[in-house]
Design a protein around this motif. Structure first.
Motif, PDB file in Angstrom:
ATOM      1  N   ILE B  53      32.121 -12.889   9.368  1.00 39.40           N
ATOM      2  CA  ILE B  53      30.941 -12.645   8.971  1.00 39.40           C
ATOM      3  C   ILE B  53      30.333 -11.331   9.490  1.00 39.40           C
ATOM      4  O   ILE B  53      29.873 -10.469   8.919  1.00 39.40           O
ATOM      5  CB  ILE B  53      29.870 -13.769   9.822  1.00 39.40           C
ATOM      6  N   LEU B  54      30.649 -11.222  11.051  1.00 43.26           N
ATOM      7  CA  LEU B  54      30.188  -9.833  11.543  1.00 43.26           C
ATOM      8  C   LEU B  54      30.843  -8.818  10.735  1.00 43.26           C
ATOM      9  O   LEU B  54      30.403  -7.432  10.309  1.00 43.26           O
ATOM     10  CB  LEU B  54      30.795  -9.698  12.992  1.00 43.26           C
ATOM     11  N   ILE B  55      32.139  -8.756  10.723  1.00 40.55           N
ATOM     12  CA  ILE B  55      32.815  -7.649   9.986  1.00 40.55           C
ATOM     13  C   ILE B  55      32.371  -7.282   8.456  1.00 40.55           C
ATOM     14  O   ILE B  55      32.275  -6.316   8.200  1.00 40.55           O
ATOM     15  CB  ILE B  55      34.426  -7.798   9.958  1.00 40.55           C
ATOM     16  N   THR B  56      32.306  -8.539   7.943  1.00 45.31           N
ATOM     17  CA  THR B  56      31.739  -8.349   6.562  1.00 45.31           C
ATOM     18  C   THR B  56      30.185  -7.758   6.417  1.00 45.31           C
ATOM     19  O   THR B  56      29.898  -6.717   5.754  1.00 45.31           O
ATOM     20  CB  THR B  56      31.772  -9.820   5.550  1.00 45.31           C
ATOM     21  N   VAL B  57      29.399  -8.176   7.248  1.00 41.85           N
ATOM     22  CA  VAL B  57      28.189  -7.605   7.252  1.00 41.85           C
ATOM     23  C   VAL B  57      28.237  -6.329   7.603  1.00 41.85           C
ATOM     24  O   VAL B  57      27.661  -5.187   6.827  1.00 41.85           O
ATOM     25  CB  VAL B  57      27.232  -8.289   8.430  1.00 41.85           C
ATOM     26  N   PHE B  58      28.993  -5.722   8.541  1.00 37.37           N
ATOM     27  CA  PHE B  58      29.273  -4.154   8.846  1.00 37.37           C
ATOM     28  C   PHE B  58      29.743  -3.639   7.653  1.00 37.37           C
ATOM     29  O   PHE B  58      29.063  -2.425   7.471  1.00 37.37           O
ATOM     30  CB  PHE B  58      30.243  -4.200  10.022  1.00 37.37           C
ATOM     31  N   LYS B  59      30.786  -4.241   7.127  1.00 30.20           N
ATOM     32  CA  LYS B  59      31.535  -3.458   5.868  1.00 30.20           C
ATOM     33  C   LYS B  59      30.319  -3.215   4.655  1.00 30.20           C
ATOM     34  O   LYS B  59      30.371  -2.251   4.138  1.00 30.20           O
ATOM     35  CB  LYS B  59      32.715  -4.345   5.206  1.00 30.20           C
ATOM     36  N   GLU B  60      29.538  -4.307   4.509  1.00 25.29           N
ATOM     37  CA  GLU B  60      28.650  -4.151   3.262  1.00 25.29           C
ATOM     38  C   GLU B  60      27.479  -3.063   3.708  1.00 25.29           C
ATOM     39  O   GLU B  60      27.144  -2.231   3.024  1.00 25.29           O
ATOM     40  CB  GLU B  60      27.993  -5.449   3.188  1.00 25.29           C
ATOM     41  N   LYS B  61      27.079  -3.214   4.910  1.00 19.59           N
ATOM     42  CA  LYS B  61      25.986  -2.165   5.438  1.00 19.59           C
ATOM     43  C   LYS B  61      26.160  -1.129   5.653  1.00 19.59           C
ATOM     44  O   LYS B  61      25.688  -0.055   5.231  1.00 19.59           O
ATOM     45  CB  LYS B  61      25.227  -2.771   6.509  1.00 19.59           C
ATOM     46  N   MET B  62      27.466  -0.858   6.304  1.00 20.85           N
ATOM     47  CA  MET B  62      28.049   0.528   6.475  1.00 20.85           C
ATOM     48  C   MET B  62      28.578   1.161   5.309  1.00 20.85           C
ATOM     49  O   MET B  62      28.650   2.592   5.371  1.00 20.85           O
ATOM     50  CB  MET B  62      29.290   0.178   7.543  1.00 20.85           C
TER      51      MET B  62
END
Lengths: 193, 193, 193, 193
Positions: B53-62
DNA sequence: AATGAATGAGGCTTCATTCAT
DNA sequence: CATGAATGAAGCCTCATTCAT
């Protein structure tokens, strides 16, 4: 006289190693105790809790780290040389102690905001030292007088921090110390040709 | 507008908020699920595990974050202006999204080395973008030709990162955007008066 | 006056106080040691284990308690007066020593069945004393001859115990001693108008 | 419709048994879980913590206990018969459920003052019921009009409590129910011949 | 007799993940 | 697709007891 607080020091040294190898959340108290050669319960004779181990390790080690730099920069007169010495010592000390570098650059950040605030307290004297160097430079007219000191300090510290973190992430595969002069030059002259 | 995978997006948005408010380790999967208005188990239809979840959140937002900056810097021709735009956008975007700033500057670091490596992968295009700007500057002779590009990139990124982290740690109490010109000036001219 | 075994007595007195203030499970051996002004290890020179402290405290204190009552009731001839004296002394002694009352009424019960059996051993002479008073009353025809002695004793002891426990639970907020005549009257005459 | 909250009831029943056999402090949560045939964690879906299990068990069981007595005494008109019924039911119910008797008379007391206060709250309706019976008796002139009601209630409850506790401590070796008439007689007539 | 540093077993509780419905 | 009740491994910490001095 026996070496003072032998268990205490054993635990500190073991903790640095264990934290470096496993990260904060991967470092069970029992693992630290085993590495220190003491019983689990002994940890709690010297530390309030697990977080206290981390913050104490950091205080002890960072205290020395800062002390060394303060000593060395104090011997320099010009702001430029003070800055060079600070960069040099910052990088050299972490270069020489991989475990400590891992702890300061990676594991220490694996912590909650409360802990991070305590860490910032420990770092404060170091940041003040940087501020002082900048101010000396401004007064002696070596540095531009319109510099925003906190911003400049953030640039210096942020740059060093990022450089060391990159090196740690790359598993110390290249030499950092040789880059000191270039870092210094960049901070002094900037990008402009 | 995508209405596809509505739950997926609900989870992403909820996760940013929950991570920002509670930190990574304080964000139980059930808390994210509740905030997203889905069942706990539903999370696992879209994400492999909590870390994912964290990495995906980061990927999407970043991804968006980087995309915006790429777009804006692309419109500039000179390296100096490109750099200014990058600094400006970096700071503005995080200034405008406090939750995202907290996640990128604090919570994301509360993770193990493996995760941090993945994060670095996501950041890579951004770092390359910085490298490219530096190279453009060198080629156009706006920047010194003897610059060590990776080092310079670490200085730029490290400075921005530290500045934003400081601001987050101070609970967004002061205005960051107004400091953009000074940051740019420091990076371009350095300390030397 | 005994000055023999001064530490032993220090520990006993400290234990009553600490048990009363913190309860059995809240009274760490180290806390008792500190209150007694001795080292933790010293406790184990005088007591087998923590439970042994509690039972010994109870034996010592309860021994005096029972002794006093035995002495006073012995001076009375009639069963009714003996009973009055017993009630009076029971309530007065615990009224005068709040710490002891807390220990006997509350903390002592926070223990396992084995311990409670030992406590019952200590109480036995007291219960026998009650039995004797009842028998005296029956023989002198002051009391009904068809009374079930153990039952009557349970009524007397249970009543006193409940009354004192209630008073302790209400944090000694009211006066117990003034109720003695009414308690006596109830036990003698019962409810019937 | 499935039997409501099957796991909840399994845990309650298992807890009574385990508490009765091992005492509060000897009853590990894992032991209760095992006896209930659920996972340890499942306990915490239904109970806040270990103490909550005990207090809930007591509330559920004591609620029924009191309800039964209230129902039965309500059917009687005269105060004496109400009192007889109360004594009868009190003793019969605990006689018939040894585990419950052990829990109420022994294990429940192995707890801290906070918990005991909660227990008292649960008991309150029962004590009020006794008060009401006494008042009915006074009004109907069956009981003496100068009786101190709280004191009388403490005598009644204290007597019953002590009688049951003794029986439990003696490992239920004798018959309690046959003593009901004598207990009633003692409370009504007192000692006086 | 006295100390107190050290021990280490043991238990409550959390929470990411699963799976029957 | 979605649910959410159930799981159970794992870890921090306490504290009664020991023993070298």
């Amino acid at each position: 006289m026996k070496s003072t607080k032998p268990k205490y020091n054993q635990i500190i040294e073991a903790a640095v190693k264990v934290f470096a190898e496993n990260g904060y959340h991967g470092s069970q108290v029992s693992k630290i105790a085993k590495a220190a050669g003491v019983a689990d319960g002994t940890i709690y004779l010297y530390f309030k809790n697990k977080e206290d181990i981390l913050i104490t390790v950091f205080k002890e080690k960072m205290g020395q780290f800062i002390e060394e730099i303060a000593l060395a920069t104090g011997k320099q007169v010009s702001a430029e040389k003070k800055l060079f010495t600070l960069i040099d010592m910052h990088i050299k000390q972490l270069s020489n102690d991989h475990d400590l570098a891992i702890v300061t650059q990676l594991e220490l950040r694996q912590s909650n905001v409360t802990l991070r605030r305590q860490i910032n307290q420990v770092l404060k004297p170091y940041l003040t030292m940087i501020d002082n160097i900048i101010n000396v430079g401004i007064e002696s007219k070596q540095f531009r007088k319109d510099i925003n000191v906190p911003l400049m300090r953030q640039m210096i510290f942020g740059t060093l921090d990022e450089i060391v973190t990159n090196w740690v992430m790359k598993e110390h595969k290249y030499d950092l110390v040789s880059q000191v002069p270039q870092v210094h030059a960049l901070l002094i002259h900037g990008l402009r040709s």
